[in-house]
Design a protein around this motif. Structure first.
Motif, short mmCIF file in Angstrom:
data_model
loop_
_atom_site.label_atom_id
_atom_site.label_comp_id
_atom_site.label_asym_id
_atom_site.label_seq_id
_atom_site.Cartn_x
_atom_site.Cartn_y
_atom_site.Cartn_z
N ALA A 81 43.49 44.49 30.77
CA ALA A 81 42.52 45.45 31.30
C ALA A 81 42.80 46.83 30.71
O ALA A 81 43.55 46.96 29.73
N VAL A 100 45.90 38.58 32.61
CA VAL A 100 44.70 39.40 32.40
C VAL A 100 45.07 40.66 31.61
O VAL A 100 46.14 41.25 31.81
N GLU A 135 48.66 41.35 35.44
CA GLU A 135 47.78 42.02 34.47
C GLU A 135 48.59 43.09 33.74
O GLU A 135 49.51 43.68 34.31
N PRO A 180 39.48 37.29 33.90
CA PRO A 180 38.94 38.08 35.02
C PRO A 180 37.81 37.36 35.75
O PRO A 180 37.72 37.43 36.97
N ASP A 188 38.92 44.54 34.81
CA ASP A 188 39.15 44.44 36.25
C ASP A 188 39.83 45.66 36.84
O ASP A 188 40.20 45.66 38.02
#
Length: 451
Positions: free
Chosen positions: A315, A313, A267, A369, A62
């Motif tokens: 990433a 999340v 995140e 995500p 993301d």
């Protein structure tokens, strides 16, 4: 999309929705058509024996900076998406701080045109914010972008938004999730001035985490959360880098037991799991990024927060710069790391170390995500979903510069040995990576949002 021969993967260890189980998976015409055990091959079907290896849904990143348009000497949609599929990342959401920045519908549409037929992974693009585009934000069609990005600290380019009235309007009126880079610029500038007074232009890179310090992160994150609560906005705070910020977020699954979804989410990124301030001594500017990599205690706390569902999340914040640019002295070396090609390998190291399960990596890097951004029919191993798949082989390898597919040609992981490698990646049912080489033409599709 062209038709593709039906494929059956047998004897796999499927990892999906909190479970690991032995099974088979069939896909055809770009979609998963059947998941089960003891599935029999059909006439004309390609059969792949996974031999007990783990089969995952493709990862959804993301947060990437693929540099196009305007900064193609660092990377572009073709080269960086190639590195992504080699790393098991089958979908990406790209940031707006390009040149020109993505501040209106025309710039957003231009990025989608550029990606079509060139991106090897599936793609979506964020709308950015400035002090003058609130009308463009209000006019966003929520089906055209994953969200609105606000740089609440001046990380890159001229997209800093620190006007209280503009911030209030964005949090009040944005029709999509709001995505924030949280660092307080005046605090950073004050620290930088202190180090300039002491070191002049020769500031050692190991002070990067003291200049872009935890207090600047905390202050900005607290502001973003207060605005989100004031307007009941959906807020997603990117790249958490400090232990201190973790107390600001709700613990528990992204989708609560009653079916509701967290309104404020967090995140973090793979480099905060694998590096800490001790690594500046050997890697220097090659791990210079914003927000900065901080102490070992922060790294350990972030790993625990991922395991405990405080961080929702995982990433990359993939942000390539050329080798020449990174070899400049600290003040002139840009911030950012190329990460997509080895991000899943790095996350799986946490599994080998016993911090959490492969299913947990899949939750943070694929399921969450998809759920957070309402991505349609991706991020899970489910019948009817797009066949975005990753096969993992637990065979160690050491990262070498010659393996790097990003245009910048280097990786902060060079010389590191990972215990798992990406054996195959399929995008929309087409083999995109065979473990050593890219395969076929780009097959990435525009992400659709179920909103």
């Amino acid at each position: 999309m062209t038709a593709h021969a039906p494929t059956l993967i047998v004897n796999a260890r499927l990892v999906n929705e909190g479970r690991e189980f032995d099974g088979d998976l069939r896909f055809a015409d770009g979609r998963i058509t059947e998941i089960g055990t003891g599935l029999a091959a059909r006439a004309g079907e390609t059969v792949i024996d996974a031999a007990g290896r783990r089969l995952l849904p493709g990862m959804i990143d993301d947060q990437v900076h693929f540099r196009e348009p305007g900064l193609e000497h660092k990377g572009d949609l073709a080269t960086e998406s190639a590195a992504a599929v080699a790393g098991g990342l089958t979908s990406f959401m790209e940031m707006p701080n390009t040149s020109p920045p993505t501040l209106d519908r025309a710039a957003l549409d231009d990025k989608y045109r550029r990606a079509a037929g060139r991106a090897r992974a599936n793609y979506a693009f964020y709308m950015g914010t400035s002090t003058g585009n609130i009308d463009d934000i209000r006019a966003i069609d929520p089906l055209t972008t994953p969200g609105v990005k606000i740089f609440m600290g001046a990380s890159t380019g001229n997209m800093l938004v620190d006007d209280p009235d503009v911030l209030d309007a964005v949090f009040r009126d944005a029709p999509t999730p709001i995505i924030t880079h949280c660092e307080d610029t005046p605090m950073i500038d004050a620290e930088l001035a202190k180090y300039r007074e002491k070191y002049g232009d020769d500031i050692p890179v190991e002070f990067h985490g003291e200049i872009r310090n935890r207090a600047a992160c905390i202050k900005s994150t607290e502001l973003a959360i207060s605005l989100a609560r004031k307007h009941d906005a959906r807020l997603h705070v990117l790249h958490i880098s400090t232990a201190d910020e973790l107390a600001l977020f709700e613990r528990g699954p992204l989708i609560r037991p009653d079916g509701s979804r967290k309104r404020i989410t967090a995140e973090t990124c793979v480099h905060f799991l694998r590096f800490d301030s001790r690594d500046y001594a050997t890697l220097g500017n090659f791990i210079k990024c914003n927000p900065a990599i901080k102490d070992a205690s922060d790294r350990e706390a972030i790993i625990r927060a991922l395991a405990d569902d405080v961080i929702d999340v995982l990433a990359t914040d993939h942000a390539p710069h050329t080798l020449e640019e990174k070899q400049n002295p600290y003040l002139r070396a840009p911030s950012g790391l190329p990460l997509v090609q080895f991000a899943l390998n790095a996350a799986l190291e946490c599994v080998h170390e016993g911090h959490f399960s492969t299913a947990h990596v899949v939750q943070k890097f694929a399921h969450a995500p998809a759920q957070l951004f309402d991505v349609k029919e991706r991020g899970f191993l489910r019948e009817g979903y797009h066949a975005d798949l990753v096969l993992i082989d637990d065979t160690p390898f050491t990262v070498e510069r010659s393996q790097v597919l990003s245009k910048c040609g280097w990786s902060p992981f060079e010389g590191r040995t990972f215990r798992s490698r990406i054996a195959s990646t399929w995008v929309n049912g087409h083999l995109a990576w065979d473990g050593t080489h890219l395969v076929g033409e780009p097959r990435g599709m525009r992400l659709a949002f179920d909103r």
